[in-house]
Design a protein around this motif. Structure first.
Motif, PDB file in Angstrom:
ATOM      1  N   GLY A  84      17.407  55.324  64.537  1.00  0.00           N
ATOM      2  CA  GLY A  84      16.339  54.807  63.690  1.00  0.00           C
ATOM      3  C   GLY A  84      16.781  53.804  62.646  1.00  0.00           C
ATOM      4  O   GLY A  84      16.008  53.480  61.736  1.00  0.00           O
ATOM      5  N   TYR A  85      17.991  53.282  62.772  1.00  0.00           N
ATOM      6  CA  TYR A  85      18.491  52.310  61.791  1.00  0.00           C
ATOM      7  C   TYR A  85      18.990  51.074  62.525  1.00  0.00           C
ATOM      8  O   TYR A  85      19.736  51.168  63.500  1.00  0.00           O
ATOM      9  CB  TYR A  85      19.625  52.919  60.972  1.00  0.00           C
ATOM     10  N   VAL A 129      13.569  53.281  70.703  1.00  0.00           N
ATOM     11  CA  VAL A 129      12.968  54.331  69.883  1.00  0.00           C
ATOM     12  C   VAL A 129      11.506  54.587  70.237  1.00  0.00           C
ATOM     13  O   VAL A 129      10.942  55.599  69.825  1.00  0.00           O
ATOM     14  CB  VAL A 129      13.100  54.005  68.371  1.00  0.00           C
ATOM     15  N   THR A 133      22.207  56.235  63.106  1.00  0.00           N
ATOM     16  CA  THR A 133      21.221  56.913  63.942  1.00  0.00           C
ATOM     17  C   THR A 133      20.396  55.868  64.700  1.00  0.00           C
ATOM     18  O   THR A 133      20.380  54.686  64.333  1.00  0.00           O
ATOM     19  CB  THR A 133      20.264  57.775  63.103  1.00  0.00           C
ATOM     20  N   ASN A 165      15.236  60.945  54.808  1.00  0.00           N
ATOM     21  CA  ASN A 165      14.704  60.771  56.161  1.00  0.00           C
ATOM     22  C   ASN A 165      15.889  60.611  57.112  1.00  0.00           C
ATOM     23  O   ASN A 165      16.293  59.491  57.434  1.00  0.00           O
ATOM     24  CB  ASN A 165      13.790  59.545  56.213  1.00  0.00           C
ATOM     25  N   PRO A 166      16.465  61.714  57.574  1.00  0.00           N
ATOM     26  CA  PRO A 166      17.695  61.650  58.377  1.00  0.00           C
ATOM     27  C   PRO A 166      17.596  60.810  59.641  1.00  0.00           C
ATOM     28  O   PRO A 166      18.601  60.280  60.108  1.00  0.00           O
ATOM     29  CB  PRO A 166      17.967  63.119  58.723  1.00  0.00           C
ATOM     30  N   LYS A 167      16.406  60.669  60.206  1.00  0.00           N
ATOM     31  CA  LYS A 167      16.298  59.964  61.486  1.00  0.00           C
ATOM     32  C   LYS A 167      16.496  58.453  61.350  1.00  0.00           C
ATOM     33  O   LYS A 167      16.649  57.753  62.362  1.00  0.00           O
ATOM     34  CB  LYS A 167      14.969  60.250  62.156  1.00  0.00           C
ATOM     35  N   VAL A 168      16.497  57.930  60.095  1.00  0.00           N
ATOM     36  CA  VAL A 168      16.708  56.491  59.917  1.00  0.00           C
ATOM     37  C   VAL A 168      17.995  56.206  59.142  1.00  0.00           C
ATOM     38  O   VAL A 168      18.192  55.100  58.637  1.00  0.00           O
ATOM     39  CB  VAL A 168      15.503  55.821  59.209  1.00  0.00           C
ATOM     40  N   ASN A 169      18.875  57.185  59.032  1.00  0.00           N
ATOM     41  CA  ASN A 169      20.152  56.962  58.360  1.00  0.00           C
ATOM     42  C   ASN A 169      21.027  56.010  59.176  1.00  0.00           C
ATOM     43  O   ASN A 169      20.910  55.951  60.396  1.00  0.00           O
ATOM     44  CB  ASN A 169      20.902  58.289  58.177  1.00  0.00           C
ATOM     45  N   ASP A 200       9.838  55.448  61.005  1.00  0.00           N
ATOM     46  CA  ASP A 200      10.468  55.794  62.278  1.00  0.00           C
ATOM     47  C   ASP A 200      11.678  54.890  62.532  1.00  0.00           C
ATOM     48  O   ASP A 200      12.576  55.249  63.290  1.00  0.00           O
ATOM     49  CB  ASP A 200       9.483  55.608  63.430  1.00  0.00           C
TER      50      ASP A 200
END
Length: 304
Positions: free
Chosen positions: A106-107, A159, A104, A97-101, A74
């Motif tokens: 998530g990064y 988040v 975003t 996992n696009p949500k942690v790129n 996540d």
């Protein structure tokens, strides 16, 4: 009959109760950020450390277990400043996992909260493994940890808003303990101020700034380039004009060059943990700096 009916209603209600919210899955690129995540997140986070203090974090392979953990994350917490540039991009591609790129919510990059040292004026591969955004080994000084902690706690609250109050409370508790520890370490480390030292790698700049130590030479001729016999002889010659009290190397590094210089220059070779888990007694961030100072002070007293 009324008791049976009441019990039936209670059982039906429980079957519609939502399960407890799952812990926030944190993928920490380095053990120091895994440790900090646990301090700040407690039971609300499920932390996976992608590397250990006994690995060269520049040179990690995106093995299947890393890919699987990245895919489930996540939140990804890394140093940044190109420290993971050799392995995080291919890991991100395979993990999908696009949500942690990067970019975003998530990064998270710890280096963004640090005043970076040794930012190069030019970029040339002939200069060795030089990072465009400065020296990324920020975790070697406790003031870096303090700066990152607030940003990471805020990120957790962003988040995982349901536990925002918990993260704020845990940060306040950690900050109180950490501030007290930093005051203790500042007093304890005073004898190291002005101490000349040789480093195996340009990995200790933030620690030297914190303690007022002076790096007079490195065993690597250029960052990331292993020392040759000729270069070690050059370092030994340098010490005749600029004597050093010790040679420092990280637990993950080959100790033979440091031992060679130790023997020939008659100075202690000091193995430092570099991160959480590097040596015995460094299971958390507090132990990391306790042990680091103990070992540096022992070397200052001439103990090999």
């Amino acid at each position: 009959m009324k008791k049976i009916f009441a019990l039936s209603i209670a059982l039906m209600a429980s079957s519609f109760t939502l399960p407890a919210q799952a812990a926030l899955k944190v993928f920490a690129c380095e053990p120091e950020w895994a440790a900090l995540s646990k301090e700040l997140g407690g039971a609300n986070v499920d932390v996976y450390a992608a590397t250990t203090a006994l690995q060269d974090v520049h040179k990690i392979q995106p093995r299947p277990s890393l890919i699987a953990k990245y895919r489930q994350a996540d939140l990804v917490v890394c140093t940044g400043a190109e420290l993971e540039v050799g392995w995080l991009p291919p890991l991100a591609e395979k993990g999908n996992n696009p949500k942690v790129n990067p970019g975003t919510p998530g990064y998270f990059e710890a280096s963004r909260f640090i005043s970076m040292m040794e930012v190069p004026s030019r970029l040339d591969r002939s200069d060795g493994d030089v990072h465009a955004y400065g020296n990324p080994h920020v975790q070697t000084a406790p003031d870096s940890i303090a700066a990152v902690a607030k940003g990471l706690a805020d990120k957790f609250a962003e988040v995982d808003a349901a536990h925002a109050a918990d993260y704020k409370s845990r940060y306040q508790q950690f900050n109180t303990k950490w501030t007290a520890a930093m005051q203790k370490w500042a007093i304890k480390g005073k004898p190291l101020n002005g101490t000349a030292v040789v480093s195996s790698h340009k990995g200790w700049s933030y620690m030297y700034r914190w303690l007022g130590m002076q790096e007079v030479a490195t065993l690597e001729p250029k960052p990331g380039i292993p020392p040759s016999a000729a270069h070690l002889e050059d370092v030994l010659a340098t010490l005749k004009a600029k004597p050093a009290k010790m040679v420092v190397f990280a637990a993950y590094q080959d100790r033979r060059p440091a031992d060679w210089l130790s023997e020939h220059a008659n100075i202690p070779a000091v193995e430092l943990p570099f991160s959480v888990g590097g040596v015995a007694g460094t299971d958390d961030l507090f132990g990391l700096f306790d042990v680091t100072l103990d070992r540096l002070l022992a070397a200052l007293q001439g103990k090999k």
